[in-house]
Design an enzyme around this catalytic site. Structure first.
Site, PDB file in Angstrom:
ATOM      1  N   ILE A  19       4.017  -4.301   6.854  1.00 45.92           N
ATOM      2  CA  ILE A  19       5.280  -5.046   7.067  1.00 45.92           C
ATOM      3  C   ILE A  19       6.330  -4.219   7.805  1.00 45.92           C
ATOM      4  CG2 ILE A  19       5.000  -6.704   5.185  1.00 45.92           C
ATOM      5  CD1 ILE A  19       7.050  -4.928   3.588  1.00 45.92           C
ATOM      6  N   THR A  53       5.614  -0.057  -4.986  1.00 46.15           N
ATOM      7  CA  THR A  53       5.952  -0.381  -6.376  1.00 46.15           C
ATOM      8  C   THR A  53       5.793   0.778  -7.366  1.00 46.15           C
ATOM      9  OG1 THR A  53       3.716  -1.257  -6.663  1.00 46.15           O
ATOM     10  CG2 THR A  53       5.435  -2.848  -6.137  1.00 46.15           C
ATOM     11  N   THR A  62      13.627  -7.024  -8.109  1.00 46.55           N
ATOM     12  CA  THR A  62      13.349  -6.510  -9.447  1.00 46.55           C
ATOM     13  C   THR A  62      14.575  -6.504 -10.361  1.00 46.55           C
ATOM     14  OG1 THR A  62      12.811  -4.449 -10.620  1.00 46.55           O
ATOM     15  CG2 THR A  62      13.633  -4.210  -8.401  1.00 46.55           C
ATOM     16  N   ASP A  63      14.314  -6.598 -11.651  1.00 48.51           N
ATOM     17  CA  ASP A  63      15.384  -6.469 -12.661  1.00 48.51           C
ATOM     18  C   ASP A  63      16.060  -5.089 -12.565  1.00 48.51           C
ATOM     19  OD1 ASP A  63      12.655  -5.661 -13.763  1.00 48.51           O
ATOM     20  OD2 ASP A  63      13.968  -4.703 -15.205  1.00 48.51           O
ATOM     21  N   TYR A  66      13.348   3.779  -6.258  1.00 44.46           N
ATOM     22  CA  TYR A  66      12.727   2.445  -6.201  1.00 44.46           C
ATOM     23  C   TYR A  66      13.793   1.354  -6.284  1.00 44.46           C
ATOM     24  CZ  TYR A  66      10.229  -1.724  -7.830  1.00 44.46           C
ATOM     25  OH  TYR A  66       9.765  -3.010  -7.985  1.00 44.46           O
TER      26      TYR A  66
HETATM   27  N1  LIG Z   1       5.021  -4.561 -10.851  1.00 45.78           N
HETATM   28  C1  LIG Z   1       6.147  -4.787 -11.543  1.00 45.78           C
HETATM   29  O1  LIG Z   1       6.250  -4.483 -12.742  1.00 45.78           O
HETATM   30  C2  LIG Z   1       7.318  -5.423 -10.852  1.00 45.78           C
HETATM   31  C3  LIG Z   1       8.487  -5.664 -11.588  1.00 45.78           C
HETATM   32  C4  LIG Z   1       9.559  -6.265 -10.952  1.00 45.78           C
HETATM   33  C5  LIG Z   1       9.472  -6.618  -9.611  1.00 45.78           C
HETATM   34  N2  LIG Z   1       8.348  -6.354  -8.916  1.00 45.78           N
HETATM   35  C6  LIG Z   1       8.275  -6.755  -7.504  1.00 45.78           C
HETATM   36  O2  LIG Z   1       7.351  -7.817  -7.399  1.00 45.78           O
HETATM   37  C7  LIG Z   1       6.716  -7.777  -6.110  1.00 45.78           C
HETATM   38  C8  LIG Z   1       5.205  -7.848  -6.288  1.00 45.78           C
HETATM   39  O3  LIG Z   1       4.804  -6.724  -7.054  1.00 45.78           O
HETATM   40  P1  LIG Z   1       3.285  -6.455  -7.427  1.00 45.78           P
HETATM   41  O4  LIG Z   1       3.274  -5.955  -8.812  1.00 45.78           O
HETATM   42  O5  LIG Z   1       2.444  -7.629  -7.035  1.00 45.78           O
HETATM   43  O6  LIG Z   1       3.008  -5.228  -6.456  1.00 45.78           O
HETATM   44  P2  LIG Z   1       1.606  -4.527  -6.122  1.00 45.78           P
HETATM   45  O7  LIG Z   1       0.537  -5.032  -7.024  1.00 45.78           O
HETATM   46  O8  LIG Z   1       1.881  -3.075  -6.021  1.00 45.78           O
HETATM   47  O9  LIG Z   1       1.297  -5.125  -4.671  1.00 45.78           O
HETATM   48  C9  LIG Z   1       2.030  -4.742  -3.558  1.00 45.78           C
HETATM   49  C10 LIG Z   1       1.121  -4.919  -2.363  1.00 45.78           C
HETATM   50  O10 LIG Z   1       1.868  -4.543  -1.195  1.00 45.78           O
HETATM   51  C11 LIG Z   1       1.006  -3.747  -0.398  1.00 45.78           C
HETATM   52  N3  LIG Z   1       1.786  -2.911   0.493  1.00 45.78           N
HETATM   53  C12 LIG Z   1       2.386  -1.717   0.252  1.00 45.78           C
HETATM   54  N4  LIG Z   1       2.985  -1.264   1.359  1.00 45.78           N
HETATM   55  C13 LIG Z   1       2.782  -2.195   2.325  1.00 45.78           C
HETATM   56  C14 LIG Z   1       3.147  -2.299   3.684  1.00 45.78           C
HETATM   57  N5  LIG Z   1       3.847  -1.339   4.297  1.00 45.78           N
HETATM   58  N6  LIG Z   1       2.753  -3.404   4.364  1.00 45.78           N
HETATM   59  C15 LIG Z   1       2.033  -4.372   3.779  1.00 45.78           C
HETATM   60  N7  LIG Z   1       1.640  -4.324   2.503  1.00 45.78           N
HETATM   61  C16 LIG Z   1       2.020  -3.245   1.775  1.00 45.78           C
HETATM   62  C17 LIG Z   1       0.198  -2.954  -1.382  1.00 45.78           C
HETATM   63  O11 LIG Z   1      -0.945  -2.410  -0.755  1.00 45.78           O
HETATM   64  P3  LIG Z   1      -1.575  -1.028  -1.285  1.00 45.78           P
HETATM   65  O12 LIG Z   1      -1.993  -1.311  -2.705  1.00 45.78           O
HETATM   66  O13 LIG Z   1      -2.674  -0.768  -0.351  1.00 45.78           O
HETATM   67  O14 LIG Z   1      -0.457  -0.025  -1.234  1.00 45.78           O
HETATM   68  C18 LIG Z   1      -0.122  -4.032  -2.410  1.00 45.78           C
HETATM   69  O15 LIG Z   1      -1.260  -4.773  -2.028  1.00 45.78           O
HETATM   70  C19 LIG Z   1       7.224  -6.504  -5.436  1.00 45.78           C
HETATM   71  O16 LIG Z   1       8.271  -6.839  -4.567  1.00 45.78           O
HETATM   72  C20 LIG Z   1       7.771  -5.670  -6.580  1.00 45.78           C
HETATM   73  O17 LIG Z   1       8.806  -4.807  -6.163  1.00 45.78           O
HETATM   74  C21 LIG Z   1       7.255  -5.786  -9.511  1.00 45.78           C
END
Ligand SMILES: NC(=O)c1ccc[n+]([C@@H]2O[C@H](COP(=O)([O-])OP(=O)(O)OC[C@H]3O[C@@H](n4cnc5c(N)ncnc54)[C@H](OP(=O)(O)O)[C@@H]3O)[C@@H](O)[C@H]2O)c1
Length: 298
Positions: free
Chosen positions: A39, A64, A103-104, A127
């Site tokens: 991205i 993340t 995120t929260d 983060y």
């Molecule tokens: N996880 C939590 O507890 C949490 C809590 C609150 C909010 N959020 C937010 O919710 C959203 C979804 O989180 P999630 O848990 O689904 O995250 P995730 O499982 O870590 O998935 C993020 C994805 O983005 C990919 N990615 C990383 N850098 C990238 C780049 N430069 N270009 C394209 N893709 C890229 C990652 O690929 P790689 O694995 O290859 O790096 C991974 O497939 C995020 O915005 C996160 O900040 C998450």
């Protein structure tokens, strides 16, 4: 047919968007993994827009790893913040509405009351600051956008608290879990469903987006300790779970003690379904099949 382009399609949320989208007859998901689209590469994003002309974009890509972000500040900011400038510029140029997930952690509230979207942001740590900067850059781009702040995401795949607990239970008789951080565990499947619900309603009723911010999580609150206890109870695992305070848990990042998200705005505006976190967790555990047997299953 509503065409929805999803970035970060192999992450927890991205995977569930693919699964839910496949079940909705009027939605077609165009999944782009990190390998297909970084991205940070705005030109490549623009090429994909011109190839598929999606009706909506969901940015499910993010950096993340909260702990590692402290040492990889530039990478975290490039992915969570600066990339949003490019995504926003292209979505503005082609007038394609974009959903962005935050995120929260941007609130970092210091009281115990449920947090609504009017609370001033107070992000702490790389983060949280990078995620807040991403929100700001997207809003500033002028793209038709909608931002969802969520909390404590987990899924049947990826790196998350539920899978970590199940993994620990394979080798430990006793574990220590923080009991003074309160929030709502959220199944990525439910978040995916909520996002696609909003997109479908927006498309059918032709509702424009103007950079509104919404909280979304599963309903009800618990601590990480309470969350761990429930995981083990539902799986029938006998393990001693000791409650500790945040100060006893080694972390480079100051974590918010209050992550109680107020969900009224998203429910009132979009009528999204919200399940209690325990019901969602029960479903996730029933859907999760560990490839390796647990000691008590051998
Ligand atoms: N996880 C939590 O507890 C949490 C809590 C609150 C909010 N959020 C937010 O919710 C959203 C979804 O989180 P999630 O848990 O689904 O995250 P995730 O499982 O870590 O998935 C993020 C994805 O983005 C990919 N990615 C990383 N850098 C990238 C780049 N430069 N270009 C394209 N893709 C890229 C990652 O690929 P790689 O694995 O290859 O790096 C991974 O497939 C995020 O915005 C996160 O900040 C998450």
């Amino acid at each position: 047919m509503i065409n929805v382009l999803v970035t970060g399609a192999d992450g927890q949320l991205g995977s569930h968007l693919k699964q839910w989208g496949a079940q909705m007859p009027d939605i077609r998901i165009i999944p782009l993994t990190r390998r297909q689209l970084d991205i940070c590469q705005t030109d490549r994003f623009a090429q994909y827009l011109k190839l598929y002309w999606p009706d909506y974009v969901i940015n499910a890509a993010a950096y993340t790893d909260v702990e590692k972000a402290e040492e990889n500040q530039d990478t975290a900011f490039n992915i969570n913040a600066h990339a949003l400038e490019g995504l926003g510029a292209m979505c503005k140029k082609y007038q394609i509405p974009i959903v962005h997930i935050s995120t929260d952690y941007v609130y970092h509230a210091t009281d115990n009351a449920p947090i609504d979207e009017s609370r001033p942001a107070n992000p702490k740590g790389v983060y949280a600051r990078s995620k807040y900067a991403g929100e700001q850059l997207l809003l500033k781009s002028g793209a038709p956008s909608l931002i969802i702040r969520t909390s404590w995401l987990y899924s049947t795949r990826g790196k998350n608290f539920v899978l970590t607990m199940l993994e620990l239970a394979k080798t430990k008789k006793s574990i220590r879990v923080v009991d003074d951080q309160i929030g709502s565990p959220t199944y990525a499947k439910d978040l995916a469903q909520a996002i696609l619900h909003i997109i479908r309603k927006s498309a059918v009723e032709r509702i424009p987006w103007q950079g509104e911010i919404y909280n979304y999580a599963n309903e009800g609150y618990t601590s990480w300790w309470g969350f761990a206890q429930k995981i083990f109870e539902l799986k029938g695992i006998k393990i001693d779970v000791q409650a500790i305070s945040s100060s006893e848990y080694p972390s480079r990042v100051e974590r918010p003690t209050n992550s109680r998200l107020d969900l009224h705005k998203i429910v009132r505006t979009w009528q999204v379904p919200v399940r209690h976190w325990e019901i969602a967790l029960r479903e996730m555990l029933s859907e999760y099949r560990d490839k390796r047997k647990m000691p008590w299953q051998r």
